[in-house]
Write a protein that holds these residues in place. Structure first.
Motif, PDB file in Angstrom:
ATOM      1  N   ARG A 344       0.819  -1.305   0.121  1.00 58.77           N
ATOM      2  CA  ARG A 344      -0.069  -0.035   0.004  1.00 58.77           C
ATOM      3  C   ARG A 344       0.896   1.117  -0.197  1.00 58.77           C
ATOM      4  N   ASN A 345       1.952   1.235   0.819  1.00 58.70           N
ATOM      5  CA  ASN A 345       2.582   2.645   0.597  1.00 58.70           C
ATOM      6  C   ASN A 345       3.694   2.658  -0.673  1.00 58.70           C
ATOM      7  N   LYS A 346       3.947   1.393  -1.046  1.00 55.60           N
ATOM      8  CA  LYS A 346       4.592   1.816  -2.606  1.00 55.60           C
ATOM      9  C   LYS A 346       3.691   2.114  -3.474  1.00 55.60           C
ATOM     10  N   ARG A 347       2.134   1.907  -3.522  1.00 59.37           N
ATOM     11  CA  ARG A 347       0.959   2.413  -4.457  1.00 59.37           C
ATOM     12  C   ARG A 347       1.067   3.728  -4.163  1.00 59.37           C
ATOM     13  N   LYS A 348       1.024   4.371  -2.991  1.00 62.75           N
ATOM     14  CA  LYS A 348       0.598   5.592  -2.523  1.00 62.75           C
ATOM     15  C   LYS A 348       2.068   6.567  -3.158  1.00 62.75           C
ATOM     16  N   ASN A 349       3.157   5.882  -2.976  1.00 60.84           N
ATOM     17  CA  ASN A 349       4.325   6.779  -3.292  1.00 60.84           C
ATOM     18  C   ASN A 349       4.667   6.858  -4.695  1.00 60.84           C
ATOM     19  N   LYS A 350       3.797   5.978  -5.627  1.00 58.90           N
ATOM     20  CA  LYS A 350       4.151   5.855  -7.379  1.00 58.90           C
ATOM     21  C   LYS A 350       3.641   7.460  -7.761  1.00 58.90           C
TER      22      LYS A 350
END
Length: 350
Positions: A344-350
């Motif tokens: 989820r954090n990776k997705r937000k940071n994209k």
């Protein structure tokens, strides 16, 4: 030029290593960051990334001198590391984690089980060697331990099949040899020791739900406990590899239906069950990485081959640890929550 045994050639490692003994000791403290508990290791910090690089460099230089592929040296070291943890064995604190019991190191019949003299150790057929050139065979010294293991591994030669026979002679366990072969294949595929990344088994953007169900009772096929977590999702949602690993098994199981099992370098077995099908072309022995699609959610199982629809579609995901002799399950729920949060954090940071 006189041909010398491989372990004797390893003596010059101390002259070729970029890291000094003090540098090796300084990173040994960082090795405590690489913790293998009932689940995956945490994502490497800067210190652990440096540790992986130091360790790989040591294996590569040993490989140059001995002819043993660095991937095999890394695989043996990693296998030993996982067994140390699974069996709660005292681990050597250094760049490597290869373990020799005192009686193996000095020789079973050696009256001095603390012996560090290479000559008397050899007399009693112990494994201990002096790899650092200081005249001492110290089983807490990385170079001595590597010299001892390379002598053992290369006894019949350095071709894969020759080393595998030598390793079987040492471990007396085909399971150990198989794990080392698997780890070597994974390291060969990715070219790095830094393989602790993970992914949630379902795409974060898909509609799914799950809770901790490990240990719940199950009735089909006899009384048994639930050895995993059920992730409910729509039929056909992609199922992804949670780790860097090798596909160990694929096919039908009366309980799990169409299932697949992946072994990672932490000697954890990732088990996926009740699939509706597999990614095209995927097969046993393939190397996979986190997030790679391996199949799709389904409701297969609980019957003869091809049985489906006896329960709502979901993915059963399990984790198992190997101690070299047997495997046991442990609750995957904490790991799933961690991987979900990271994705989820990776997705937000994209």
């Amino acid at each position: 030029m006189i041909s010398r045994p491989i372990w004797q050639r390893v003596l010059v490692l101390s002259l070729l290593l970029a890291a000094t003994e003090s540098e090796i000791q300084s990173v040994s403290a960082a090795s405590n960051d690489v913790t293998y508990v009932q689940g995956p290791a945490p994502a490497p910090s800067k210190n652990t990334s440096a540790l992986y690089a130091e360790r790989k460099e040591l294996f590569e230089k040993t490989s140059t001198l001995t002819g043993i592929p660095w991937t095999y040296l890394a695989a043996v070291d990693q296998y030993e590391r996982t067994i140390n943890i699974a069996r709660k064995r005292p681990a050597h604190q250094g760049l490597t984690s290869i373990y020799f019991a005192e009686s193996d190191w000095t020789g079973l019949m050696n009256p001095d089980q603390q012996d560090t003299n290479p000559q008397t150790i050899a007399l009693f057929q112990g494994y201990g060697r002096d790899g650092s050139g200081d005249g001492v065979a110290d089983r807490n010294n990385d170079l001595d331990v590597l010299a001892s293991m390379t002598a053992l591994m290369s006894k019949l030669g350095t071709r894969d099949e020759q080393m595998q026979i030598s390793l079987w002679n040492y471990y007396q366990n085909s399971r150990s040899v198989e794990r080392i072969k698997q780890f070597a294949a994974i390291y060969r595929a990715f070219g790095t020791l830094d393989l602790n990344g993970h992914a949630f088994p379902l795409p974060i953007g898909s509609d799914y739900s799950y809770r901790s169900t490990w240990g719940d009772s199950r009735g089909w096929g006899g009384h048994r406990i639930h050895e995993g977590t059920d992730l409910f999702a729509r039929h056909g949602v992609p199922v992804r590899s949670t780790c860097y690993g090798i596909i160990e098994i694929k096919g039908w199981n009366p309980y799990g239906g169409w299932r697949i099992g992946i072994r990672d370098v932490n000697n954890l077995y990732h088990y996926y069950a009740h699939l509706s099908g597999y990614q095209k072309g995927i097969k046993e022995g393939d190397i996979v990485e986190p997030g790679q699609t391996i199949g799709w959610v389904g409701s297969s199982g609980y019957g003869k081959k091809g049985t489906s629809g006896k329960f709502p579609p979901h993915l059963h995901f399990g984790l198992y640890r190997d101690n070299g002799l047997a495997e046991w399950s442990f609750d995957p729920y904490p790991s799933l929550r961690k991987w979900e949060r990271e994705d989820r954090n990776k997705r937000k940071n994209k």
